[in-house]
Design an enzyme around this catalytic site. Structure first.
Site, PDB file in Angstrom:
ATOM      1  NE  ARG A 123      -3.861   0.600   0.251  1.00 55.52           N
ATOM      2  CZ  ARG A 123      -4.919   0.919  -0.483  1.00 55.52           C
ATOM      3  NH1 ARG A 123      -5.365   0.069  -1.409  1.00 55.52           N
ATOM      4  NH2 ARG A 123      -5.545   2.053  -0.334  1.00 55.52           N
ATOM      5  CG  ASN A 160      -6.051   4.287  -8.964  1.00 58.33           C
ATOM      6  OD1 ASN A 160      -6.274   3.245  -9.586  1.00 58.33           O
ATOM      7  ND2 ASN A 160      -6.647   4.568  -7.826  1.00 58.33           N
ATOM      8  CG  HIS A 163      -6.804  -3.801  -6.166  1.00 58.19           C
ATOM      9  ND1 HIS A 163      -7.739  -3.180  -5.399  1.00 58.19           N
ATOM     10  CD2 HIS A 163      -6.538  -4.988  -5.557  1.00 58.19           C
ATOM     11  CE1 HIS A 163      -8.046  -3.964  -4.364  1.00 58.19           C
ATOM     12  NE2 HIS A 163      -7.325  -5.064  -4.442  1.00 58.19           N
TER      13      HIS A 163
HETATM   14  P1  ADP Z   1      -7.855   1.888  -3.450  1.00 58.18           P
HETATM   15  O1  ADP Z   1      -7.672   1.335  -4.837  1.00 58.18           O
HETATM   16  O2  ADP Z   1      -6.828   2.938  -3.123  1.00 58.18           O
HETATM   17  O3  ADP Z   1      -7.921   0.825  -2.398  1.00 58.18           O
HETATM   18  P2  ADP Z   1     -10.755   2.163  -3.177  1.00 58.18           P
HETATM   19  O4  ADP Z   1     -10.744   0.759  -2.699  1.00 58.18           O
HETATM   20  O5  ADP Z   1     -11.439   3.180  -2.335  1.00 58.18           O
HETATM   21  O6  ADP Z   1      -9.255   2.680  -3.432  1.00 58.18           O
HETATM   22  O7  ADP Z   1     -11.415   2.294  -4.624  1.00 58.18           O
HETATM   23  C1  ADP Z   1     -11.188   1.333  -5.609  1.00 58.18           C
HETATM   24  C2  ADP Z   1     -10.862   2.010  -6.927  1.00 58.18           C
HETATM   25  O8  ADP Z   1     -12.021   2.704  -7.387  1.00 58.18           O
HETATM   26  C3  ADP Z   1      -9.788   3.088  -6.875  1.00 58.18           C
HETATM   27  O9  ADP Z   1      -8.489   2.563  -6.964  1.00 58.18           O
HETATM   28  C4  ADP Z   1     -10.138   3.933  -8.087  1.00 58.18           C
HETATM   29  O10 ADP Z   1      -9.683   3.347  -9.300  1.00 58.18           O
HETATM   30  C5  ADP Z   1     -11.651   3.870  -8.097  1.00 58.18           C
HETATM   31  N1  ADP Z   1     -12.277   4.996  -7.368  1.00 58.18           N
HETATM   32  C6  ADP Z   1     -12.345   5.157  -6.019  1.00 58.18           C
HETATM   33  N2  ADP Z   1     -13.025   6.253  -5.696  1.00 58.18           N
HETATM   34  C7  ADP Z   1     -13.394   6.807  -6.868  1.00 58.18           C
HETATM   35  C8  ADP Z   1     -14.141   7.977  -7.239  1.00 58.18           C
HETATM   36  N3  ADP Z   1     -14.625   8.798  -6.300  1.00 58.18           N
HETATM   37  N4  ADP Z   1     -14.348   8.227  -8.538  1.00 58.18           N
HETATM   38  C9  ADP Z   1     -13.879   7.412  -9.488  1.00 58.18           C
HETATM   39  N5  ADP Z   1     -13.165   6.297  -9.229  1.00 58.18           N
HETATM   40  C10 ADP Z   1     -12.935   6.007  -7.933  1.00 58.18           C
HETATM   41 MG    MG Z   2      -9.389  -0.614  -2.061  1.00 56.46          MG
END
Ligand code: ADP
Ligand code: MG
Length: 197
Positions: A123, A160, A163
């Site tokens: 992470r 981004n 995952h």
């Molecule tokens: P992470 O990948 O950092 O664990 P989350 O589990 O909260 O983040 O969200 C999963 C994925 O959903 C994110 O990596 C991103 O690609 C997408 N995402 C999260 N929040 C948003 C948002 N508000 N708008 C668009 N895409 C989002």
């Molecule tokens: Mg997540």
């Protein structure tokens, strides 16, 4: 107590990472700190696989909506005007569907990574969800520039690159989900010996 060296996590290089040719760079960063890849494959996931990968509980889905709202607030966008609602619980399900569309848009690379505090380390190397919040030196901070403010307007997920499991429980679920009965391959890295003096 469990051996912290044996901790495992799950990482996926999302379709944007594969298409941009960043697979090698991302793997290099994981290996560079001393983490070990014990399973790896590239393929295009089905909608069902991605749907079952991401949590379905209301709290998690609402959190997705909250990420939109906090980005909108930070940059002065109007959620109601853009998305028709300013309720996190209503924005969350839209984001989840965009996320499924994105994750099935091309091949991904999935891997199981092992090493000391693997979940937290991966992470940290990945950086926070929103590229603008991700420090330089992290994968997301160095290689992505997307934002919920832009992505939501275009009705898509934030791109981004990766995952990574957030907790050990999530890692266990995701490893089982993506690798099932596939074998993991353990091996000694030459630098393992340095820690065994
Ligand atoms: P992470 O990948 O950092 O664990 P989350 O589990 O909260 O983040 O969200 C999963 C994925 O959903 C994110 O990596 C991103 O690609 C997408 N995402 C999260 N929040 C948003 C948002 N508000 N708008 C668009 N895409 C989002
Ligand atoms: Mg997540």
């Amino acid at each position: 107590m469990s051996d912290a060296r044996e901790e495992k996590t799950f990482l996926m290089i999302k379709p944007d990472g594969v298409r941009r040719g960043l697979t090698g760079e991302i793997i290099r960063r994981l290996e560079q700190v001393g983490l070990k890849i014990v399973a790896l494959k590239l393929y295009r996931p089905t909608e069902k696989q991605v749907d079952e990968h991401y949590p379905k509980d209301k709290a998690w889905i609402t959190r997705l909506g909250q990420k939109t709202l906090s980005t909108y607030e930070k940059f002065g966008y109007d959620a109601k005007q853009e998305l028709g609602t300013a309720e996190a619980s209503e924005i969350g399900p839209m984001v989840r569907q965009w996320l499924i569309d994105f994750m099935t848009s091309g091949p991904v690379v999935v891997m199981v990574i092992k090493g000391v505090h693997a979940v937290e380390m991966v992470r940290k190397l990945s950086g926070p969800t929103m590229p603008a919040d991700a420090e330089l030196g992290t994968i997301r901070g160095d290689f992505s520039i997307d934002s919920a403010a832009v992505a939501n307007r275009e009705k898509r997920a934030v791109f981004n690159l990766v995952h990574a499991s957030e907790t050990q429980d999530e890692a266990e679920h995701e490893i089982k989900h993506w690798f099932g009965e596939d074998a993991e391959h353990n091996y000694e890295r030459t630098d393992d010996a340095v820690y065994k003096m």
